[in-house]
Design a protein around this motif. Structure first.
Motif, PDB file in Angstrom:
ATOM      1  N   ASP A   1      36.857  39.203  52.707  1.00  0.00           N
ATOM      2  CA  ASP A   1      36.412  40.394  53.432  1.00  0.00           C
ATOM      3  C   ASP A   1      36.616  41.677  52.624  1.00  0.00           C
ATOM      4  N   LEU A   2      37.730  41.757  51.915  1.00  0.00           N
ATOM      5  CA  LEU A   2      38.039  42.946  51.130  1.00  0.00           C
ATOM      6  C   LEU A   2      36.992  43.163  50.039  1.00  0.00           C
ATOM      7  N   PHE A   3      36.625  42.072  49.349  1.00  0.00           N
ATOM      8  CA  PHE A   3      35.619  42.189  48.301  1.00  0.00           C
ATOM      9  C   PHE A   3      34.246  42.493  48.906  1.00  0.00           C
ATOM     10  N   ALA A   4      33.938  41.926  50.062  1.00  0.00           N
ATOM     11  CA  ALA A   4      32.664  42.204  50.731  1.00  0.00           C
ATOM     12  C   ALA A   4      32.558  43.699  51.058  1.00  0.00           C
ATOM     13  N   LYS A   5      33.641  44.295  51.544  1.00  0.00           N
ATOM     14  CA  LYS A   5      33.633  45.731  51.833  1.00  0.00           C
ATOM     15  C   LYS A   5      33.439  46.549  50.551  1.00  0.00           C
TER      16      LYS A   5
ATOM     17  N   MET B   1      22.920  40.598  42.091  1.00  0.00           N
ATOM     18  CA  MET B   1      23.605  39.422  41.562  1.00  0.00           C
ATOM     19  C   MET B   1      24.326  39.745  40.242  1.00  0.00           C
ATOM     20  N   MET B   2      23.640  40.465  39.349  1.00  0.00           N
ATOM     21  CA  MET B   2      24.250  40.852  38.069  1.00  0.00           C
ATOM     22  C   MET B   2      25.411  41.818  38.284  1.00  0.00           C
ATOM     23  N   ALA B   3      25.260  42.759  39.211  1.00  0.00           N
ATOM     24  CA  ALA B   3      26.325  43.731  39.467  1.00  0.00           C
ATOM     25  C   ALA B   3      27.562  43.048  40.040  1.00  0.00           C
TER      26      ALA B   3
ATOM     27  N   MET C   1      31.390  42.772  38.568  1.00  0.00           N
ATOM     28  CA  MET C   1      32.591  43.092  39.347  1.00  0.00           C
ATOM     29  C   MET C   1      33.590  41.938  39.328  1.00  0.00           C
ATOM     30  N   GLY C   2      33.244  40.854  38.607  1.00  0.00           N
ATOM     31  CA  GLY C   2      34.183  39.752  38.431  1.00  0.00           C
ATOM     32  C   GLY C   2      34.030  38.595  39.409  1.00  0.00           C
ATOM     33  N   GLN C   3      32.964  38.585  40.191  1.00  0.00           N
ATOM     34  CA  GLN C   3      32.731  37.499  41.152  1.00  0.00           C
ATOM     35  C   GLN C   3      31.374  36.854  40.879  1.00  0.00           C
TER      36      GLN C   3
END
Length: 161
Positions: free
Chosen positions: A51-55, A104-106, A110-112
């Motif tokens: 959730d944190l990464f989604a935000k 997708m590239m961005a 961001m490391g995911q």
């Protein structure tokens, strides 16, 4: 496996220019019972992040904090007196989606990693419309119709002669 649903929409204190343009197009179809149109960009991300990464994705990548807000998950029609119709328009299968590719590239930057990204547009039509009018409006939105409405254009949209 998680499918994240992001909706990005104009801040409530700013006009919805795209929604207003769609409303004008609907009025040109002769449908005068739609009182307002609210629009939102939709981004679907197939990924296993928390959730944190989604935000973080919504805040830093998808929404412009100056003029847009976001919601993670599906929003429902606003409560009120007017009847609301929700229409979500997706690109047809096989159509190149450069925004999805950029997202997708961005996310990778961001490391995911994500398995896929799709984009769409969501419209909330406020007002009474019948099923035939909804179908005509849906066709108009799917074909990104803009401009002058001739009898032949309407016949094509309504699939009548």
């Amino acid at each position: 496996m998680a499918l994240w649903h992001f909706e990005i929409f104009n801040r409530s204190d700013l006009p919805d220019v795209h929604g207003n343009e769609v409303l004008e197009d609907i009025k040109e179809l002769g449908i005068d019972t739609v009182e307002a149109v609210q629009s939102a960009k939709v981004v679907l991300i197939d990924a296993d992040f928390d959730d944190l990464f989604a935000k973080k994705v919504a805040r830093e990548l998808l929404a412009d904090s100056v003029c847009e807000d976001y919601h993670i998950g599906r929003t429902s029609a606003p409560a009120g007196l007017a009847r609301a119709t929700l229409i979500e328009v997706h690109l047809k299968s096989g159509v190149t989606d450069p925004v999805a590719e950029s997202v997708m590239m961005a996310i990778a930057d961001m490391g995911q990693q994500c398995r896929g990204v799709r984009t769409a547009r969501k419209y909330v039509l406020l007002g009474e419309i019948n099923d035939r009018q909804r179908k005509v409006i849906n066709r108009m939105l799917e074909h990104d119709w803009q401009g002058y409405l001739s009898t032949s254009k309407y016949a094509k949209l309504a699939k009548c002669s």
